[in-house]
Motif scaffolding. Structure first.
Motif, PDB file in Angstrom:
ATOM      1  N   THR A   1      -7.569   0.142  -1.947  1.00 35.92           N
ATOM      2  CA  THR A   1      -6.363  -0.573  -2.488  1.00 35.92           C
ATOM      3  C   THR A   1      -7.132  -1.931  -2.676  1.00 35.92           C
ATOM      4  O   THR A   1      -6.822  -2.553  -3.857  1.00 35.92           O
TER       5      THR A   1
ATOM      6  N   MET B   1       1.381  -8.694 -10.150  1.00 36.45           N
ATOM      7  CA  MET B   1       0.655  -8.077  -8.898  1.00 36.45           C
ATOM      8  C   MET B   1       1.296  -9.030  -7.567  1.00 36.45           C
ATOM      9  O   MET B   1       1.283 -10.166  -7.808  1.00 36.45           O
TER      10      MET B   1
ATOM     11  N   ARG C   1       3.418 -11.868  -2.457  1.00 38.55           N
ATOM     12  CA  ARG C   1       4.880 -11.801  -3.115  1.00 38.55           C
ATOM     13  C   ARG C   1       5.098 -13.475  -3.111  1.00 38.55           C
ATOM     14  O   ARG C   1       6.281 -13.668  -2.750  1.00 38.55           O
TER      15      ARG C   1
ATOM     16  N   GLU D   1      -5.179  -9.734  -6.951  1.00 35.39           N
ATOM     17  CA  GLU D   1      -6.003 -10.366  -8.088  1.00 35.39           C
ATOM     18  C   GLU D   1      -6.706 -11.270  -7.141  1.00 35.39           C
ATOM     19  O   GLU D   1      -6.495 -12.171  -6.256  1.00 35.39           O
TER      20      GLU D   1
ATOM     21  N   ASP E   1      -7.742  -2.379  -6.344  1.00 33.17           N
ATOM     22  CA  ASP E   1      -6.814  -2.154  -7.606  1.00 33.17           C
ATOM     23  C   ASP E   1      -6.311  -3.411  -8.050  1.00 33.17           C
ATOM     24  O   ASP E   1      -5.484  -4.124  -7.302  1.00 33.17           O
ATOM     25  N   PRO E   2      -6.598  -3.499  -9.318  1.00 33.87           N
ATOM     26  CA  PRO E   2      -6.523  -4.886 -10.005  1.00 33.87           C
ATOM     27  C   PRO E   2      -4.950  -4.897 -10.271  1.00 33.87           C
ATOM     28  O   PRO E   2      -4.032  -6.079 -10.566  1.00 33.87           O
ATOM     29  N   ASP E   3      -3.935  -3.862 -10.064  1.00 39.07           N
ATOM     30  CA  ASP E   3      -2.431  -3.876 -10.176  1.00 39.07           C
ATOM     31  C   ASP E   3      -1.739  -4.152  -8.806  1.00 39.07           C
ATOM     32  O   ASP E   3      -0.810  -4.836  -8.913  1.00 39.07           O
ATOM     33  N   LEU E   4      -2.548  -4.401  -7.828  1.00 36.56           N
ATOM     34  CA  LEU E   4      -1.911  -4.942  -6.553  1.00 36.56           C
ATOM     35  C   LEU E   4      -2.651  -6.165  -6.207  1.00 36.56           C
ATOM     36  O   LEU E   4      -1.932  -7.081  -5.681  1.00 36.56           O
TER      37      LEU E   4
END
Length: 68
Positions: A47, A1, A19, A55, A50-53
């Motif tokens: 957003t 993520m 990132r 943490e 959203d746990p994929d984006l």
């Protein structure tokens, strides 16, 4: 993520990494949304959940004061 939001510090701020780079300290959910916008990532209301984006470490997106 790509986004990590640290637990609240004593002043209520949460360090934000995008990132792998420190982008600033958020003091409100809108600060996180602004960091996402500046990084070119989605910034819709859903957003932040959203746990994929993102943490959310320690506490979720509604926590802006240090625990304890």
């Amino acid at each position: 993520m790509p986004v990590i939001v640290q637990p609240p510090e004593p002043d209520g701020g949460r360090r934000v990494m995008i990132r792998g780079e420190y982008v600033g300290t958020a003091y409100h959910l809108l600060d996180v949304v602004e960091f996402l916008r500046r990084a070119g990532l989605p910034e819709t209301d859903t957003t932040v959940d959203d746990p994929d984006l993102i943490e959310w470490r320690g506490l979720g997106p509604k926590a802006w004061t240090a625990a304890g």
